[in-house]
Design a protein around this motif. Structure first.
Motif, PDB file in Angstrom:
ATOM      1  N   UNK A 289       7.285  18.297 -33.642  1.00  0.00           N
ATOM      2  CA  UNK A 289       7.294  19.502 -32.824  1.00  0.00           C
ATOM      3  C   UNK A 289       6.954  19.128 -31.391  1.00  0.00           C
ATOM      4  N   UNK A 290       7.776  19.609 -30.446  1.00  0.00           N
ATOM      5  CA  UNK A 290       7.538  19.413 -29.016  1.00  0.00           C
ATOM      6  C   UNK A 290       7.107  20.747 -28.419  1.00  0.00           C
ATOM      7  N   UNK A 291       5.829  20.905 -28.064  1.00  0.00           N
ATOM      8  CA  UNK A 291       5.425  22.148 -27.408  1.00  0.00           C
ATOM      9  C   UNK A 291       5.912  22.162 -25.967  1.00  0.00           C
ATOM     10  N   UNK A 292       6.446  23.289 -25.523  1.00  0.00           N
ATOM     11  CA  UNK A 292       6.926  23.414 -24.153  1.00  0.00           C
ATOM     12  C   UNK A 292       6.369  24.660 -23.510  1.00  0.00           C
ATOM     13  N   UNK A 295       8.293  27.540 -24.857  1.00  0.00           N
ATOM     14  CA  UNK A 295       8.546  27.598 -26.283  1.00  0.00           C
ATOM     15  C   UNK A 295       8.644  26.217 -26.900  1.00  0.00           C
ATOM     16  N   UNK A 296       8.561  26.188 -28.227  1.00  0.00           N
ATOM     17  CA  UNK A 296       8.599  24.922 -28.953  1.00  0.00           C
ATOM     18  C   UNK A 296      10.029  24.433 -29.177  1.00  0.00           C
ATOM     19  N   UNK A 317      15.814  24.193 -30.384  1.00  0.00           N
ATOM     20  CA  UNK A 317      14.705  25.133 -30.208  1.00  0.00           C
ATOM     21  C   UNK A 317      14.097  25.506 -31.556  1.00  0.00           C
ATOM     22  N   UNK A 318      12.782  25.629 -31.574  1.00  0.00           N
ATOM     23  CA  UNK A 318      12.054  26.023 -32.774  1.00  0.00           C
ATOM     24  C   UNK A 318      11.454  27.398 -32.518  1.00  0.00           C
ATOM     25  N   UNK A 319      11.864  28.375 -33.309  1.00  0.00           N
ATOM     26  CA  UNK A 319      11.409  29.750 -33.119  1.00  0.00           C
ATOM     27  C   UNK A 319      10.379  30.107 -34.188  1.00  0.00           C
TER      28      UNK A 319
END
Length: 328
Positions: A289-292, A295-296, A317-319
């Protein structure tokens, strides 16, 4: 060794969150139903991504010898980018020298985490010459680029009678306590594969508690194993991502399980998060997981070629709907 009080840990954790927020790259907000994007079109399996100084650093399993001086074999492959979608630029070997306990050629799934002193610790899997099992060792560097220097006379964790240990993952809880996750490589010796959690010392180089088994293979589709743990906390729950199946073909997939507490119990989702069918990518797994700031994102590998085996790096994108993740 003195222990940090819970109040001090919470203060350090809060400061760490603010510091991390200043380092995270600003990435575009996730677009609805955007397809995963191939960002490293070449062998870069088991990607681990760290945000630092407004950039991303990715680390991957060792590369096979190429015969090309411009693209030599690396113990730990490394690449950088300004954001998840790139462009990604390959860098020098992050771990050019292994610990004395390790035999080169099987350096897998590195994990990199920041240390309290401002440096970084790497957890890497390599072949232990004493037991002939894959085991997890440590290395440190002042910068994410490395070179990382091995620490200790032997591996950090090496349960040889359980097949060894692979696929380290790091996690810091809300109170600032660091933990290591790893898989006992049970499928190598015909026993259960468990994902374990174990508290680390504050410097990340030793253990401060006993291991806790969190999750094991218990579904036919998992092919006798689960591996590649990634743990995050969302909406008051702990979400544990993992991979299962054979890593070299379309059976490999990414699942997840949730728990109300760090040590469980964890409940697997009814359906996997990513499969070859719902992504159009063969064998999506080895995720991180890349936190941004907006959003992730999820980084993972997919099979580009089965013979020879080449796994490239993808991002998507991870929702989240509460503690339930999705990629569409």
């Amino acid at each position: 060794m003195s222990r940090i009080s819970p109040i001090a840990r919470r203060s350090l954790a809060a400061a760490g969150v603010l510091a991390l927020a200043s380092l995270l790259p600003t990435v575009p907000a996730a677009q609805a139903h955007s397809a995963p994007r191939l960002v490293i079109d070449g062998n870069f399996p088991d990607p681990e991504v760290v945000a630092t100084d407004g950039a991303l650093w990715a680390y991957a399993t060792n590369a096979e010898p190429t015969g090309d001086p411009a693209n030599p074999a690396h113990n730990v492959q490394t690449a950088t980018a300004p954001g998840p979608e790139g462009p990604w630029t390959r860098q020098a070997d992050a771990l050019p020298v292994l610990g004395d306990w390790a035999r080169p050629g099987l350096t897998w799934a590195p994990e990199v985490a920041p240390r309290p002193d401002g440096g970084f610790v790497m957890y890497y899997t390599a072949r232990d010459v004493a037991t002939e099992r894959q085991c997890v060792g440590t290395a440190v560097s002042d910068t994410p680029a490395g070179p990382f220097t091995p620490v200790g006379d032997g591996p950090l964790v090496c349960p040889a009678d359980e097949g060894g240990a692979i696929d380290a993952g790091s996690f810091t809880d809300e109170d600032g306590t660091p933990y290591l996750l790893y898989k006992n490589d049970g499928n190598a010796v015909g026993v259960d594969t468990w994902i374990h959690l174990q508290e680390l010392t504050p410097d990340g180089l030793g253990f401060a508690g006993e291991r806790v088994p969190l999750l094991r293979q218990d579904r036919p589709a998992e092919g006798g194993l689960i591996e590649a743990p990634t743990l995050v906390q969302r909406a008051g729950a702990y979400v544990l991502f993992y991979s299962a199946g054979y890593y070299g073909d379309g059976t490999y997939h990414t699942g997840y399980a949730t728990a109300p507490a760090l040590t469980g119990p964890y409940t697997k989702s009814d359906e996997p998060l990513m499969t070859s069918e719902n992504t159009g990518i063969t064998g999506p797994g080895g995720q991180d997981v890349i936190p941004g700031a907006d959003g992730d994102w999820l980084a993972f590998h997919g099979v580009l070629s089965e013979e020879p085996l080449v796994r490239g790096m993808f991002v998507t994108p991870l929702r989240w709907d509460g503690a339930t993740p999705s990629i569409d």
